[in-house]
Design an enzyme around this catalytic site. Sequence first.
Site, mmCIF file in Angstrom:
data_model
loop_
_atom_site.group_PDB
_atom_site.id
_atom_site.type_symbol
_atom_site.label_atom_id
_atom_site.label_comp_id
_atom_site.label_asym_id
_atom_site.label_seq_id
_atom_site.Cartn_x
_atom_site.Cartn_y
_atom_site.Cartn_z
ATOM 1 N N ASP A 115 46.428 -12.269 9.057
ATOM 2 C CA ASP A 115 47.489 -12.023 8.065
ATOM 3 C C ASP A 115 48.714 -11.369 8.711
ATOM 4 O O ASP A 115 49.739 -11.177 8.065
ATOM 5 C CB ASP A 115 46.969 -11.226 6.863
ATOM 6 C CG ASP A 115 46.502 -9.834 7.236
ATOM 7 O OD1 ASP A 115 46.465 -9.495 8.446
ATOM 8 O OD2 ASP A 115 46.158 -9.061 6.307
ATOM 9 N N SER A 116 48.638 -11.087 10.036
ATOM 10 C CA SER A 116 49.842 -10.657 10.755
ATOM 11 C C SER A 116 50.918 -11.742 10.676
ATOM 12 O O SER A 116 52.094 -11.474 10.894
ATOM 13 C CB SER A 116 49.527 -10.352 12.226
ATOM 14 O OG SER A 116 48.972 -11.486 12.848
ATOM 15 N N ASP A 158 41.905 -15.168 7.680
ATOM 16 C CA ASP A 158 41.940 -13.770 7.235
ATOM 17 C C ASP A 158 42.086 -13.730 5.715
ATOM 18 O O ASP A 158 42.945 -14.423 5.153
ATOM 19 C CB ASP A 158 43.194 -13.127 7.862
ATOM 20 C CG ASP A 158 42.948 -11.719 8.362
ATOM 21 O OD1 ASP A 158 41.869 -11.167 8.110
ATOM 22 O OD2 ASP A 158 43.871 -11.178 9.019
ATOM 23 N N LYS A 180 37.737 -13.398 7.745
ATOM 24 C CA LYS A 180 37.767 -12.019 8.248
ATOM 25 C C LYS A 180 38.199 -11.111 7.105
ATOM 26 O O LYS A 180 39.057 -11.504 6.297
ATOM 27 C CB LYS A 180 38.744 -11.879 9.428
ATOM 28 C CG LYS A 180 38.840 -10.432 9.939
ATOM 29 C CD LYS A 180 39.559 -10.323 11.279
ATOM 30 C CE LYS A 180 41.058 -10.273 11.168
ATOM 31 N NZ LYS A 180 41.593 -9.165 10.354
ATOM 32 N N GLU A 212 38.885 -6.688 6.196
ATOM 33 C CA GLU A 212 39.062 -5.358 6.806
ATOM 34 C C GLU A 212 38.231 -4.297 6.095
ATOM 35 O O GLU A 212 38.137 -4.286 4.864
ATOM 36 C CB GLU A 212 40.550 -4.953 6.725
ATOM 37 C CG GLU A 212 41.464 -5.840 7.541
ATOM 38 C CD GLU A 212 42.923 -5.371 7.525
ATOM 39 O OE1 GLU A 212 43.224 -4.306 6.943
ATOM 40 O OE2 GLU A 212 43.759 -6.093 8.107
ATOM 41 N N GLU A 222 40.280 -2.355 16.122
ATOM 42 C CA GLU A 222 41.722 -2.226 16.367
ATOM 43 C C GLU A 222 42.128 -0.751 16.425
ATOM 44 O O GLU A 222 41.742 0.047 15.561
ATOM 45 C CB GLU A 222 42.504 -2.934 15.235
ATOM 46 C CG GLU A 222 44.020 -2.804 15.421
ATOM 47 C CD GLU A 222 44.840 -3.753 14.553
ATOM 48 O OE1 GLU A 222 44.256 -4.595 13.836
ATOM 49 O OE2 GLU A 222 46.079 -3.640 14.604
#
Length: 298
Positions: free
Chosen positions: A76-77, A115, A145, A147, A214
């Site tokens: 999602d960056s 993501d 993915k 978080e 991260e």
Amino acid sequence: MASLERIAGSGWQEESQVSVHTSVDGATARPGRPVSIHDLLAMKQRGERFAMVTASDASSGALLDELGVPVVLVGDSLAMVTLGYDSTLPITLDEMLHHTRAVARGARNALVVGDLPFGSYQDGASQALASATRMLKETGARAVKLEGGGPMIEVTAHLTRAGIPVMGHLGLTPQSMHQMGGFKVQAREDRAADRLLADAIGLADAGAFAIVLEGIPNGVARRVTDAVAVPTIGIGAGPHTDAQVLVWHDLLGLTTGRLPRFVKQYANLRSEISSAIKAFQAEVADGEYPAPEHTYGD
Ligand code: KIV
């Protein structure tokens, strides 16, 4: 007896009939067939480190695939580097699906991971299952993915029970930037490091097939990597992880502004592209382009 493995597009095949390693220019060795989550686990068991790179369109997905990068993350960056948002928070599930579809069209063998964006799974297991199901059904991604630890451990268990491969993500989790008070290295204190380790073990027990670490100290990443059987994939987490990930734009020198310390630019494409565009502009202004060889004649 040889185990059986499903090969996309060609039905069931004996694993032993598949060429197991294709190496491109000595880069990451990758099976000559679609990469599965089991291949990544086997790489950790063999002590083979691998690279994961992000992509947000078909051409970058195709190039990474051709180069033998085993895992392509549609992170999602892309909200920031491709779509110009200030953070990853605004990107919607539909936008992520759109970009993941494009990447998966390009990347045929790499494991494409989509993501799940902010707000598409934090409400719990059923919201997460609905979003992850769309990701797999509508895009061609073969894993998602998400978080966080804590409540995300049960969410991960719910998805993996439903047959959806999940990559976890711990430490500096950008979707929680306001909660963290900005992009800060996490788990510096012992208690926070212990909590992160417990979250990683929880995610692995819940069935996560890999965990992104991260923005954490090297020693914490090493503890996690030693404690879990699944591969850890570091970004700003030092050298003691099983794999490393970088964002396409950072790695290739397309990002502007101050870069985090962990970014290594392996090329300066911004300057290459600038020279090319300037040359095009100048040749158009001078009438040098198009030359006769670029035309279809009179
Ligand atoms: O969104 C992203 O690109 C990521 C990676 C940096 C791990 O989550």
